[in-house]
Every structure is written in C-alpha cells, then in structure tokens.
Design an enzyme around this catalytic site. Structure first.
Site, PDB file in Angstrom:
ATOM      1  N   GLY A  77       0.852  -1.194   0.000  1.00 15.61           N
ATOM      2  CA  GLY A  77       0.000   0.000   0.000  1.00 15.61           C
ATOM      3  C   GLY A  77       0.875   1.225   0.000  1.00 15.61           C
ATOM      4  N   CYS A  97       5.375  -6.000   1.383  1.00 20.50           N
ATOM      5  CA  CYS A  97       5.758  -4.579   1.410  1.00 20.50           C
ATOM      6  C   CYS A  97       5.122  -3.872   2.618  1.00 20.50           C
ATOM      7  CB  CYS A  97       5.382  -3.938   0.077  1.00 20.50           C
ATOM      8  SG  CYS A  97       6.208  -2.369  -0.204  1.00 20.50           S
ATOM      9  N   TYR A  98       4.147  -3.004   2.410  1.00 23.54           N
ATOM     10  CA  TYR A  98       3.522  -2.331   3.551  1.00 23.54           C
ATOM     11  C   TYR A  98       2.964  -3.357   4.543  1.00 23.54           C
ATOM     12  CZ  TYR A  98       0.469   0.419   6.466  1.00 23.54           C
ATOM     13  OH  TYR A  98      -0.122   0.982   7.555  1.00 23.54           O
ATOM     14  N   HIS A 140       7.616  -7.343  -4.274  1.00 21.48           N
ATOM     15  CA  HIS A 140       6.282  -7.727  -4.755  1.00 21.48           C
ATOM     16  C   HIS A 140       6.353  -9.051  -5.512  1.00 21.48           C
ATOM     17  CE1 HIS A 140       4.026  -4.147  -3.615  1.00 21.48           C
ATOM     18  NE2 HIS A 140       5.192  -3.535  -3.736  1.00 21.48           N
ATOM     19  N   GLU A 185       4.006 -10.787  -6.568  1.00 19.81           N
ATOM     20  CA  GLU A 185       2.890 -10.943  -7.513  1.00 19.81           C
ATOM     21  C   GLU A 185       3.195 -10.394  -8.901  1.00 19.81           C
ATOM     22  OE1 GLU A 185       3.094  -8.972  -4.929  1.00 19.81           O
ATOM     23  OE2 GLU A 185       2.057  -7.061  -5.197  1.00 19.81           O
ATOM     24  N   ASP A 209     -19.149 -13.160 -21.103  1.00 18.37           N
ATOM     25  CA  ASP A 209     -19.607 -13.175 -19.712  1.00 18.37           C
ATOM     26  C   ASP A 209     -21.060 -13.633 -19.592  1.00 18.37           C
ATOM     27  OD1 ASP A 209     -17.134 -12.119 -19.394  1.00 18.37           O
ATOM     28  OD2 ASP A 209     -17.805 -10.074 -18.993  1.00 18.37           O
ATOM     29  N   LYS A 227     -11.869 -12.918 -15.569  1.00 17.93           N
ATOM     30  CA  LYS A 227     -12.204 -13.223 -16.964  1.00 17.93           C
ATOM     31  C   LYS A 227     -11.582 -14.552 -17.439  1.00 17.93           C
ATOM     32  CE  LYS A 227     -13.867 -11.104 -20.821  1.00 17.93           C
ATOM     33  NZ  LYS A 227     -15.076 -10.279 -20.850  1.00 17.93           N
TER      34      LYS A 227
END
Ligand code: XMP
Length: 516
Positions: free
Chosen positions: A57, A84-85, A171, A173, A230, A372
């Site tokens: 964050g 991180c944060y 990070h 991710e 969708d 998705k």
C-alpha cells in the site's frame, strides 16, 4: 463457494496489485477473496480460512493515512504473508521496528537468499525482485529470522516459521520478480498447506449448485445475452442449474457485428436448446439515434432503449423473479474502498446497458467471484463454442461508438462489412492470439480517390488494433505489412463507399481503445 472452500483472505491495504495477487493465488489453484481491512475480520470469521495475505500500500505505518488494520488478524491461528507495507505493519505490530529510509528503493533489485527454506524453499543464491518502498523493517520482532537481504534493505524477506508469519519487502505478484510465483506457491502449499483444488471443474459444479439453491424448485430467471463471453457463460451455468426455467433475451439493436445474431441463435437456441427470445429492435434503436452525433448522448439513448426493450420482454415471464447477470469479480471489487465508510460501495455492472433498480427482481450473478480467464475456463469446461469463448470484448453500445458522427443504417452496414474483413483476415492469419481487440472505425471524413479512371469522394475506415491485459491500458499493435495490405485492399475493393483506410497508432492512455 467461498463459504466452503478453504481460502486465502487478501487484505487490500491500498495496493494497485490486489487483483494481481488474487489472480496469482487462483492460478496456483487456491481460492481467495480480496477485502478491505474494515471488513477483514468479519470475512475471516465466515471463511474456511487457510491463510492471510496483507497487501502492499502507499502509506507509511507512521502516516496519518495509514489504514486501520485490525491486530486480531495476527491472532487467527493461520499463516500470514505481509507484502511490502503489509510486512512493515506486521513487523511493527509484533514489536519490531520500521524506519523511513532516506532513499527509495524502486524497480528491479537483486536479493541474496540467506535461508533457502520454507517460504524460500528451492530459491538459493541471488534472485531479481521488484521493489517499491521507502520505509523498511530495521529490527525484527521476537521469533523472526532474516531470510534474505538486498544491498539497501537488510530485511528483504523475514519470517517466523513456527507461526507461519512471513514478510517480503518486494512484490512477488508482479512478473518482474523472477521467482515471485514460487514464493507465493511456497506460502500457499508449504506454509498454509492449501489443498490446491481450485479448478474450472469445481468452480462450475459449485456455481451450478449455488444457482440451484438460490432459485429453488419453482423460480425462473431472465437473462440478457449480449453475445459476449460473460453473459454466455452465466447462461451456461444457469442452464445447467435450472434448464428451461432460464429465459434468455437477446436484443438485436442493429448495432451488432456481422453474423453476431446468427452465432448467438445457433449456439444457444439450436445447439444448447435454451429458451432464447431474439428481440428485433433495430428500428427502435436507430430511430433513437437519428441525428445524434455526441458520443455521450449516443450511449445514453442506447442505454435507455435497452432498459425499455428488456423491461417489456421481461414482463412476459410472470414467474421470473430473478434477473441473471454476467457480473465479474473485478466489477465487484473495483469500487470497494480501502478507507471507505461503513458500507462498501459495490458497483453493479450491467451487461445489457444499465438496468433500473425498480425491476423488482433478485439478482443471480454466478460469475461475481471470477476473473475473466476463469470465466473462459468454466465456459470451455461446460462446452461453450470457441467462437463465443474467444470473442474480443465488444462494448455495450456496439458499433454506434465506432461510427464517429451520425449512426444511420447505411453507415452501420458500411462499418459492419469493413469490420468483418478486419476480424476475419486477422483471425485467418492467426494474428489475433496476442491481440486484445482489432476492429474497424468509420470516420466522418471523406477524401478524394481514384478508382479505374474515375474520381471518387468517399469515406474513411480507421483500423484499431491493440494489445492489452485488461483494457485499462493498451498499446497499439503493428501487424505484418502483408496482412495490413490485404485488409486495406479488401476493404477498398469490397466495401462500396470506402476509398481510404488509415491506421490508428495511439496508445491508451492518453487515447482510449474505442473512439467514442
Ligand atoms: P475504452 O474505450 O474506455 O475501452 O478504452 C476499454 C474497454 O472497454 C470496452 N468498452 C465497453 N464495454 N460497455 C462495455 O461493456 C461499454 O459501454 C464499453 N465502452 C468501452 C472497450 O471495448 C474496451 O475493451
């Protein structure tokens, strides 16, 4: 599904990467949900919790804007990974020290692994990670050990293996962190002992069961099919669940791509045997658009026409007390504020262009927990035709936002023919696999040309071909010269009224993908 499957709670502390973390966790085969700190404890109570990930964050633990994270998240008896944060908050909360560092560490950084075990199992030596931080942990809480360091960050990865508490200053991710997926994988499967049972097969089974339970033995559902993936997958799930008690409505607004109506009718009615009503509302929509050139007014007129047509059709089903929607997870979490008030603002996304609240029907949204790519997997698992499954995104207002200037039947026909050439040539060449969207736009520009020996004065088609991950940002893509030449030649030769084809080489931002 979230009530029963063992899952990871991702607490969004203001990161831009919350969805990315969730996608990585799901890709690894684990169920997860993203929630703001305000509701995190309540959600943890109802989930079958396997572990918690505290996101990064923008705040500093000392800042006035630091999110109010409940300390009880560290007392749930499950492993916690702070990113991180999230790591700084966890270390400070457990008695460590966080300090602002003079220099900001941003971008690619090499870290040296000190303990290639547990969270870093299988990752030895040096590895490149993505850092983006100012503050750093300078003293570890009791029970914590240092697992990795960088030149400027002595505690790049820390942890207490006994409690399953780990912190990473980078990070994992983002794809720039070369071994990031392995770190997350280790957290999920070594530290949290997650079962890894999240697959399209069980997503489908559980969503079908949920729809059955919600709609009951008697209920009926009305669903607006848009022709996109969708609403199509939502229809597949609901059809599996309640069969002929699902009533699909497809509105042909005259703004569809070539062959679109036929594909939808063939697949859903003829092949899948669904109850599908096609409403031919072309005149209604085109009448409403006559003389309109302002893009926003076009969108509004189309939205209102959709509501009216849909509402009229829905009235035919006396017992249809449910409204099906293809709402996706990103639509649901997009507007959940990190610091927001008591109730989270949930955006209600409508595939059929914005339905009113007073429809007095209960919403059935079987995709509201899915991304998705998961929707596509479920659709494929349920046997949905690839033509629909792999369709490029198409805006609700259809071709109207690709006809700059007035939308008339003749201009629609012109664009439809040109667009068909663009899509079929790109697909035939196999160039579509790396593209997000590729389509034609009709411009309100006429120019002089020469055909045979005669002068022409005709309209212009622009080619819009982009690469993107999510439509939020996009890069224009360059096709092979030969392919562009074929597309241009075919449009000019075959579409009467077009004598010029131009290429749109603008990225988003600052341009948008659609022209209106
Ligand atoms: P823009 O033009 O904003 O488009 O860069 C981003 C993505 O969204 C699609 N788009 C829409 N989708 N209803 C939709 O369902 C709409 O009104 C709409 N407008 C744009 C666009 O095709 C692109 O993929």
């Amino acid at each position: 599904m979230s009530e029963t499957a063992r899952g990871i709670l991702i607490v969004d502390l203001g990161t831009q990467y919350a969805q990315l973390i969730a996608r990585r966790v799901r890709e690894a085969g684990s169920w997860c949900e993203i929630h703001p700190p305000r509701t995190a404890l309540e959600v943890a109570g109802r989930m079958n919790l396997g572990g918690v990930i505290l996101s990064g964050g923008p705040a500093s633990v000392y800042g006035d804007d630091a999110p109010d994270v409940p300390g009880e998240l560290l007392e749930l008896g499950v492993p916690v990974l702070g990113i991180c944060y999230g790591m700084q908050w966890m270390c400070q909360s457990l008695g460590g020290t966080v300090e602002g560092s003079g220099e900001r560490e941003f971008g690619h950084t090499s870290i040296e692994v000190l303990r290639p075990e547990s969270l870093l199992e299988g990752i030895a030596g040096r590895t490149v990670v993505w850092m983006s931080h100012g503050d750093k942990v300078t003293r570890l809480p009791a029970g914590f050990a240092n697992y990795a360091q960088s030149d400027t960050c002595p505690h790049a990865v820390v942890g207490d293996a006994t409690r399953g508490f780990f912190g990473v200053q980078f990070h994992p991710e983002v794809s720039h962190s070369v071994r990031g997926s392995e770190v997350l994988h280790n957290f999920l499967f070594d530290v949290c002992q997650m079962p890894g049972d999240w697959s399209s097969e069980n997503i489908a089974t559980r969503e079908i069961a949920k729809v059955r339970a919600m709609v009951g033995e008697q209920g009926e559902v009305v669903l607006g099919l848009s022709g996109g993936v969708d609403s199509a997958v939502a229809a597949m799930i609901m059809h599996e669940a309640i069969g002929s008690r699902l009533h699909c409505i497809f509105v042909d607004n005259g703004l569809l791509r070539k062959g679109e109506r036929e594909v939808v009718e063939e697949e859903f009615r003829a092949h899948l045997g669904m109850d599908l009503t096609t409403v031919d509302a072309t005149d209604r929509f085109l009448d409403d658009l006559a003389g309109v050139t302002d893009p926003e007014l076009k969108r509004k007129r189309i939205g209102h026409a959709f509501i009216d047509v849909f509402r009229e059709e829905a009235k035919r089903f006396d017992h249809a007390n449910f409204l099906g929607q293809g709402t996706l997870y990103p639509d649901v979490i997009e507007s959940v504020a990190v610091h927001g008030g008591n109730t989270a603002t949930i955006k209600s996304h409508h595939n059929v262009g914005g339905l009113p609240d007073d429809l007095e029907m209960q919403l059935v949204e079987p995709l509201r927990e899915l991304f998705k790519d998961e929707v596509r997997k479920v659709g494929r698992h349920l046997g949905l035709d690839e033509r629909i499954l792999m369709r490029q995104p198409f805006p609700g207002p259809g071709l109207a936002v690709r006809i700059v200037g007035e939308v008339t039947p003749a201009r629609c026909a012109l664009l439809r023919d040109a667009d068909h050439i663009v899509t079929s040539e790109i697909q035939a060449a196999g160039a579509h696999e790396t593209l997000w969207q590729y389509f034609a736009v009709l411009l309100p520009v006429k120019s002089v040309g020469v055909m045979g020996d005669a002068r022409t004065y005709e309209s212009t088609i622009a080619l819009r071909i982009v690469e993107s991950q999510d439509g939020m940002t996009a890069d224009w893509a360059y096709l092979e010269h030969e392919l562009l030449r074929t597309i241009s030649n075919r449009i000019i030769n075959e579409v009467q009224g077009i004598n010029r084809v131009v290429l749109d080489i603008s990225s988003k931002p600052p341009s948008t993908i659609e022209w209106e």
